[in-house]
Write an enzyme that holds these catalytic residues in place. Structure first.
Site, short mmCIF file in Angstrom:
data_model
loop_
_atom_site.label_atom_id
_atom_site.label_comp_id
_atom_site.label_asym_id
_atom_site.label_seq_id
_atom_site.Cartn_x
_atom_site.Cartn_y
_atom_site.Cartn_z
N GLU A 156 0.80 -1.22 0.00
CA GLU A 156 0.00 0.00 0.00
C GLU A 156 0.84 1.28 0.00
O GLU A 156 0.66 2.15 0.87
CB GLU A 156 -0.99 -0.04 1.18
CG GLU A 156 -1.88 -1.29 1.11
CD GLU A 156 -2.84 -1.44 2.30
OE1 GLU A 156 -2.79 -0.64 3.23
OE2 GLU A 156 -3.65 -2.39 2.26
N ASN A 197 1.88 -4.42 -3.48
CA ASN A 197 0.48 -4.77 -3.25
C ASN A 197 -0.27 -3.51 -2.83
O ASN A 197 0.23 -2.73 -2.01
CB ASN A 197 0.44 -5.81 -2.11
CG ASN A 197 -0.92 -6.40 -1.85
OD1 ASN A 197 -1.56 -6.92 -2.77
ND2 ASN A 197 -1.37 -6.35 -0.60
N HIS A 233 -10.69 -5.40 -2.52
CA HIS A 233 -11.74 -5.26 -1.51
C HIS A 233 -12.89 -4.51 -2.16
O HIS A 233 -12.93 -3.27 -2.16
CB HIS A 233 -11.20 -4.50 -0.30
CG HIS A 233 -10.12 -5.24 0.42
ND1 HIS A 233 -10.36 -6.41 1.09
CD2 HIS A 233 -8.79 -4.98 0.57
CE1 HIS A 233 -9.23 -6.85 1.64
NE2 HIS A 233 -8.26 -5.99 1.32
N GLU A 261 -6.54 -10.11 -1.99
CA GLU A 261 -7.34 -9.99 -0.75
C GLU A 261 -8.82 -9.88 -1.06
O GLU A 261 -9.54 -9.07 -0.47
CB GLU A 261 -6.87 -8.76 0.05
CG GLU A 261 -5.39 -8.77 0.39
CD GLU A 261 -4.92 -7.58 1.22
OE1 GLU A 261 -5.78 -6.85 1.77
OE2 GLU A 261 -3.70 -7.39 1.32
N ASP A 263 -12.62 -9.66 -1.37
CA ASP A 263 -13.91 -9.76 -0.70
C ASP A 263 -14.85 -8.77 -1.36
O ASP A 263 -14.42 -7.95 -2.18
CB ASP A 263 -13.81 -9.58 0.83
CG ASP A 263 -13.02 -8.37 1.28
OD1 ASP A 263 -13.07 -7.33 0.59
OD2 ASP A 263 -12.36 -8.45 2.33
O1 9MR Z 1 -7.12 -8.53 8.10
C1 9MR Z 1 -6.24 -7.64 8.76
C2 9MR Z 1 -6.86 -7.20 10.05
O2 9MR Z 1 -6.94 -8.28 10.95
C3 9MR Z 1 -6.04 -6.11 10.67
O3 9MR Z 1 -6.74 -5.60 11.78
C4 9MR Z 1 -5.84 -5.00 9.66
C5 9MR Z 1 -5.01 -3.90 10.24
O4 9MR Z 1 -4.58 -3.02 9.27
O5 9MR Z 1 -5.20 -5.55 8.52
C6 9MR Z 1 -5.99 -6.45 7.89
O6 9MR Z 1 -5.44 -6.86 6.67
C7 9MR Z 1 -5.20 -5.83 5.73
C8 9MR Z 1 -4.03 -6.26 4.91
O7 9MR Z 1 -2.94 -6.57 5.72
C9 9MR Z 1 -3.66 -5.19 3.90
N1 9MR Z 1 -4.77 -4.78 3.12
C10 9MR Z 1 -6.01 -4.46 3.83
C11 9MR Z 1 -6.37 -5.59 4.78
C12 9MR Z 1 -7.68 -5.27 5.50
O8 9MR Z 1 -7.54 -4.18 6.34
#
Ligand code: 9MR
Length: 472
Positions: A156, A197, A233, A261, A263
């Site tokens: 990101e 990513n 997402h 990722e 959803d």
């Molecule tokens: O799924 C992850 C969640 O448990 C954490 O709280 C969150 C914190 O930033 O990160 C989530 O995963 C993220 C991923 O690492 C990067 N892209 C977005 C995802 C959803 O927030």
């Protein structure tokens, strides 16, 4: 993130239905998403967190359906190097071991990210950030050398307008931190595919243009970059129409793309029309990946709706994955199976029906048809299971025998409303005098108590008088 932590805690109630049937498609002699994806030269993955691993209904699905695992949180900087020079790889190692145990590969996630970054990094004097970043990458990528398929080396990096985020790494090194991170990761693990990513880069827009220009420039400089992760997402009905073209333009730069990722969030409560739209959305994503040669695979962010980060982050939204809160496959699952070249008989059909369209696999609506709902109540060494059988056919069933296979280590010690023989392995439950007749639509509940040695999963599938039952 809402995580269903049930596991084997005393009294944990697992309402599984036939979750394990969907999960254990291979046990039923047919293929899950991974097998279908592999036949197309792709993988199908999921994110998993440590707490997920103690939920039997979840791991049953994970083991049967997915051949790629992304640790949800366990390889992020705040876990792996919570203080300067002090590393903790135990949580990530646990995910890797689990992935290996189910024959899945691992997408390492991630090495450098502005979020889930311990404060000691952002508090460092600017002049020390590069050394800290390189040490972190080298140590983590070396630890997992040979064990990860890929790394999200920088996660990101972009703002929505396509400028780079002004995080600690940018502040210390400018845009060059990205090339430096990639080179450092490559030196530590030359076998891992190295990715950038990000989210909101799935369609063609300012942010994906910026990623495109960055990758193009990195390639021109000979920086090791193998792929771009499109997080994906999505919001229901909003899969970008330019998804495939966008994937294609990245592939044309000579890098792979992956849906990392996936959803698709729905405003709750989800209607059946919403679930149909979600099925179309999922199919569109999978079809785009299958069409673009450089798209290596698709990963969903979490196994089921109970594991999704969406409800905790987007108030009023959820139902974003292919499996519901009880690990039952949703219409999106069937749509993905179809997109991957499998077939399903109905949206609620199990994976065993979906990938092996034998005449008996879909019994709904025909004579002798059945559905089974299975509620497991497990504790550390034992479980009870209550199984409700429903005659969904059009003729009366007179006398029934219910066939199923107990997971390894389970031994029946008592049963009610049925006799079960033998006590372990592939068993048969037979009706008693008072519950052998089931008119169309009629149901009866039977049950048993069993000991177990760690696996409290429900049986993978049930047959009634030799015919496969659906979940319900
Ligand atoms: O799924 C992850 C969640 O448990 C954490 O709280 C969150 C914190 O930033 O990160 C989530 O995963 C993220 C991923 O690492 C990067 N892209 C977005 C995802 C959803 O927030």
């Amino acid at each position: 993130m809402a995580v269903a932590v049930a596991g084997l805690a005393a009294g944990a109630l697992l309402v599984t239905g036939l979750a394990a049937e969907a999960g254990s498609a291979s046990a039923a002699g047919s293929a899950g998403l991974k097998t279908l994806a592999e036949a197309k030269g792709r993988y199908f993955g999921t994110a998993l967190t440590q707490s997920n691993l103690s939920v039997p209904a979840l791991t049953a699905v994970a083991a049967a359906q997915f051949d790629m695992v992304t640790p949800g949180n366990e390889m992020k900087w705040d876990t792996t190097e919570p203080s300067n020079g002090s590393y903790n790889f135990a949580p990530g190692d646990q995910i890797v071991s689990y992935a290996q145990s189910i024959g899945a590969k691992v997408r390492g996630h991630n090495l450098v990210w502005h979020s889930q970054l311990p404060s000691w990094v952002s508090s460092l004097p600017t002049a020390q950030v590069q050394a800290a970043m390189e040490a972190h990458i080298t140590t983590e990528a070396t630890h997992y050398k040979g064990k990860v398929y890929s790394w999200d080396v920088v996660n990101e990096p972009f703002n929505e307008d396509g400028t780079l985020r002004q995080d600690a790494f940018y502040a210390a090194m400018g845009s060059g931190y990205i090339a430096d991170a990639l080179r450092t990761a490559h030196a530590a693990d030359p076998g891992a595919k190295l990715y950038l990513n990000d989210y909101n880069i799935e369609g063609e827009n300012a942010k994906s243009d910026a990623m495109y220009n960055l990758v193009s420039s990195l390639k021109a400089q000979g920086v090791p970059i193998d792929g771009v992760g499109l997080e994906s997402h999505f919001i229901l009905g909003q899969v970008p129409s330019t998804l495939q073209a966008n994937m294609q333009r990245f592939a044309a730069l000579g890098v792979n793309v992956a849906v990392t990722e996936l959803d698709d969030r729905i405003q709750l409560p989800a209607s059946s029309a919403n679930l149909s739209q979600q099925a179309s959305d999922y199919a569109a994503v999978v079809n785009a990946c299958l069409t673009v040669t450089g798209c290596v695979g698709v990963s969903q962010w979490g196994v089921g709706d109970a594991d999704s980060w969406i409800p905790g982050t987007f108030s009023g939204y959820g139902a974003a994955t292919m499996y519901d809160n009880n690990y039952q496959p949703k219409p999106a699952y069937s749509a993905v199976v179809t997109a991957l070249g499998g077939s399903t008989s109905s949206p609620s059909a199990s994976a065993s029906a979906s990938a092996s369209p034998s005449p008996s696999a879909s019994a709904t609506g025909s004579a002798g048809a059945c559905k089974v709902a299975d509620v497991v109540n497990a504790w550390n060494t034992g479980l009870t299971e209550n199984i409700t059988l429903t005659n969904t056919g059009s003729t009366t069933i007179s006398g029934w025998s219910l066939g199923f296979t107990l997971p390894a280590g389970q031994t029946v010690t008592s049963a009610w409303n049925t006799t079960i023989t033998p006590a372990s392995g592939t068993v048969t439950g037979v009706n008693l005098s008072y519950n052998g007749t089931l008119a169309p639509g009629a149901a009866t509940t039977i049950g048993f108590q069993a000991t177990h040695t760690g696996n409290a999963a429900a049986p993978a599938a049930f047959t009634l008088n030799g015919r496969s039952c659906t979940a319900g």
